[in-house]
Design a protein around this motif. Structure first.
Motif, short mmCIF file in Angstrom:
data_model
loop_
_atom_site.label_atom_id
_atom_site.label_comp_id
_atom_site.label_asym_id
_atom_site.label_seq_id
_atom_site.Cartn_x
_atom_site.Cartn_y
_atom_site.Cartn_z
N PRO A 151 0.91 -1.16 0.23
CA PRO A 151 0.10 -0.05 -0.08
C PRO A 151 0.99 1.34 0.04
CG PRO A 151 -0.07 -0.81 2.06
CD PRO A 151 0.82 -1.76 1.28
N VAL A 152 0.43 2.34 -0.63
CA VAL A 152 1.17 3.55 -0.71
C VAL A 152 0.14 4.56 -0.12
CG1 VAL A 152 2.08 5.10 -2.33
CG2 VAL A 152 2.34 2.85 -2.86
N ASP A 153 -1.06 4.70 -0.76
CA ASP A 153 -2.08 5.48 0.00
C ASP A 153 -3.43 4.71 0.05
OD1 ASP A 153 -0.57 8.45 -0.27
OD2 ASP A 153 -0.47 7.74 -2.04
N GLY A 154 -4.24 5.31 0.89
CA GLY A 154 -5.35 4.59 1.02
C GLY A 154 -5.42 3.07 1.23
N ASN A 155 -6.44 2.16 0.94
CA ASN A 155 -6.69 1.09 1.40
C ASN A 155 -7.22 0.14 0.19
OD1 ASN A 155 -6.13 -1.30 3.10
ND2 ASN A 155 -8.04 -0.91 4.42
N ALA A 156 -6.97 -1.20 0.53
CA ALA A 156 -7.68 -2.15 -0.44
C ALA A 156 -7.72 -3.58 0.07
CB ALA A 156 -6.69 -2.17 -1.80
N GLU A 157 -8.72 -4.27 -0.45
CA GLU A 157 -8.87 -5.63 -0.16
C GLU A 157 -9.33 -6.35 -1.19
OE1 GLU A 157 -12.14 -4.97 2.61
OE2 GLU A 157 -13.66 -4.75 1.01
N THR A 158 -9.13 -7.74 -1.00
CA THR A 158 -9.56 -8.74 -2.10
C THR A 158 -11.12 -8.79 -2.22
OG1 THR A 158 -7.42 -9.93 -1.32
CG2 THR A 158 -9.44 -11.11 -2.80
N ALA A 159 -11.53 -8.60 -3.14
CA ALA A 159 -12.98 -8.89 -3.37
C ALA A 159 -13.46 -9.69 -4.89
CB ALA A 159 -13.51 -7.54 -3.71
N MET A 160 -14.73 -9.72 -5.22
CA MET A 160 -15.07 -10.66 -6.27
C MET A 160 -15.98 -10.21 -6.70
SD MET A 160 -16.21 -14.78 -6.27
CE MET A 160 -14.46 -15.55 -5.88
N VAL A 161 -15.92 -10.24 -8.31
CA VAL A 161 -17.13 -9.66 -9.09
C VAL A 161 -17.14 -10.71 -10.12
CG1 VAL A 161 -15.98 -8.17 -10.33
CG2 VAL A 161 -18.37 -7.86 -10.30
N ASN A 162 -18.10 -11.08 -10.66
CA ASN A 162 -18.44 -12.07 -11.91
C ASN A 162 -17.57 -13.21 -11.89
OD1 ASN A 162 -19.98 -12.31 -14.39
ND2 ASN A 162 -18.26 -11.51 -15.75
N GLY A 163 -17.53 -13.81 -10.49
CA GLY A 163 -16.85 -15.21 -10.48
C GLY A 163 -14.99 -15.05 -10.43
N LYS A 164 -14.72 -13.73 -10.25
CA LYS A 164 -13.28 -13.65 -10.40
C LYS A 164 -12.61 -12.51 -9.12
CE LYS A 164 -9.68 -12.12 -13.60
NZ LYS A 164 -9.50 -11.70 -14.99
N LYS A 165 -11.67 -12.92 -8.39
CA LYS A 165 -11.01 -12.41 -7.52
C LYS A 165 -10.26 -10.95 -8.19
CE LYS A 165 -11.11 -15.54 -3.84
NZ LYS A 165 -10.20 -16.64 -2.83
N TYR A 166 -10.18 -10.04 -7.23
CA TYR A 166 -9.44 -8.82 -7.83
C TYR A 166 -9.20 -7.71 -6.57
CZ TYR A 166 -13.72 -5.74 -7.42
OH TYR A 166 -14.72 -5.19 -6.81
N LEU A 167 -8.19 -6.77 -6.74
CA LEU A 167 -7.88 -6.04 -5.81
C LEU A 167 -9.02 -4.77 -5.92
CD1 LEU A 167 -4.31 -4.69 -4.77
CD2 LEU A 167 -6.51 -3.20 -5.33
#
Length: 421
Positions: free
Chosen positions: A118-134
């Motif tokens: 992480p550089v700024d802010g925040n992120a998490e692993t999520a899923m949409v349309n059957g595919k995981k992503y950041l």
């Protein structure tokens, strides 16, 4: 219109650079919108007027036929600009050595992806349309891949690919995650940003880069992007960089092609704005990729290339004995190049100019430069060149191209110029 604003880095210079590029891009977008409204208004008025014209023309149709029956029909003129072949805009190919890859498949939902810093802010692993992503989950976020050398890992030729989910809803809107590029000291050298508002409003592509000389280059594009997107699906985005040329693609169609930008050392992904989908999937960074395009001049001689570009060939490699018009033997190689060009282009005519430095008086240099120009003409004729196409002119020391106060400058001023007429 919602426009995502990208900040390169927390420095005044970077903010100023981005603001200047963004202002230019916004102005272009506004002009496009205004022009579109004007065209639609004109079309509507033309429709009304055309209706009236048709009524009038119907009453005169028989008379017109009598006049025009023997008049050849005029073929419709197609003045549409020639389009680039699609294959030329689909030239992307992945580098042959993968440096970094993450498809997020092994990540735990709701956790920060393990291969990213992480550089700024925040992120998490999520899923949409059957595919995981950041998925970025604050108003302003930036991450970078975890590499062995975090300050400098981009080779001089590389490709970067990532997937982005495009909403099928008219209301979701997105600021699609895009890359920004930096030098090893975190000074910004470029960014690409793509904003998708809705299927009705359209999409907006913006970019800004530094040239190798530190000049700015930027642009924006709203035309023809939406038809390239796959509604409610994952879309493929890609960048290729080769030494100085950068290209950007959406679903294998090239949309940006800049031939001369500064080489980056590292990259970061960013997102800005409060949208439903703000993330990216399956990232691949590879060494190698799309070949660097070079203009086809490799088969041209130095003489031919110089004349094509400037209309003249200037050389300091035709040498004379000191104070004389006698050619030194090593000069013949350079004169042979000019002879080859002239025999290849027999209709070309040249003024052969002799130039001296300012050592000595004009009374000596003026006739000496004339004699030297004549010696070059004579040498060309001995190599089979028609001297009818050559005119010798002595310029003396009256047209210097460098400072005569130094030996290096005087050496540059002692020259022969072939001016195409």
């Amino acid at each position: 219109m919602i426009v995502a604003i990208v900040a390169f880095a927390a420095t005044a210079d970077a903010q100023g650079f981005l603001k200047k590029l963004k202002d230019k891009a916004v102005e272009r977008v506004q002009n496009k919108i205004e022009n579109k409204v004007e065209r639609e208004t004109d079309d509507a008025m033309d429709g009304v007027l055309d209706g009236k014209k048709k009524e009038k023309s119907a009453s005169n149709s028989n008379a017109q036929r009598e006049v025009s029956d023997d008049t050849p029909a005029t073929a419709p003129v197609d003045d549409t600009p020639a389009t680039v072949a699609q294959s030329q805009k689909s030239d992307f190919k992945r580098g042959n050595s993968v440096l970094f890859e993450d498809d997020f498949a092994g990540e735990q939902m709701g956790e920060f992806p393990s291969k990213w810093d992480p550089v700024d802010g925040n992120a998490e692993t999520a899923m949409v349309n059957g595919k995981k992503y950041l998925n970025f989950n604050t108003g302003y976020d930036r991450v970078q891949p975890m590499m062995k050398n975090m300050d400098s890992y981009l080779p001089d030729v590389f490709t970067l690919e990532w997937d982005v989910f495009i909403s099928k809803s008219e209301e979701d809107g997105q600021s699609i995650v895009m890359p920004e590029f930096f030098m090893s000291d975190d000074s910004p050298v470029g960014h690409i940003e793509f904003t998708f508002r809705s299927w009705d409003f359209g999409a907006w592509l913006q970019w800004g880069f530094k040239k190798p000389n530190n000049d700015d280059i930027g642009g924006a594009n709203m035309d023809g992007i939406v038809p390239l997107l796959k509604k409610g699906q994952w879309n493929h985005f890609a960048v290729s960089f080769n030494k100085r040329a950068i290209k950007f693609y959406i679903n294998d169609v090239r949309l940006i092609n800049l031939p001369n930008v500064a080489a980056p050392a590292k990259l970061k992904f960013f997102a800005n704005g409060d949208y439903k989908y703000r993330g990216f999937g399956h990232v691949i960074l590879a060494k190698g990729g799309v070949d660097l395009y070079e203009r086809t001049t490799t088969d041209l001689s130095a003489v031919e290339k110089a004349i094509a570009e400037t209309g003249k060939f200037v050389t300091n490699n035709i040498l004379f004995e000191t104070g004389k018009a006698t050619l030194k033997p090593e000069s013949m190689a350079e004169i042979q190049k000019v002879a080859d060009y002239m025999k290849k282009n027999p209709r070309a005519r040249f003024e052969v100019q002799g130039h001296t430095d300012n050592q000595g008086s004009d009374k000596i240099n003026d006739p000496l430069s004339q004699q030297r120009a004549e010696a070059v003409v004579k040498a060309l004729a001995s190599l089979g060149v028609d001297d009818f196409n050559l005119k010798a002119v002595g310029k003396g020391s009256h047209e210097p191209v460098a400072d005569n106060k130094t030996e290096a400058g005087r050496a540059k001023n002692r020259r022969v110029e072939f001016i195409k007429k």
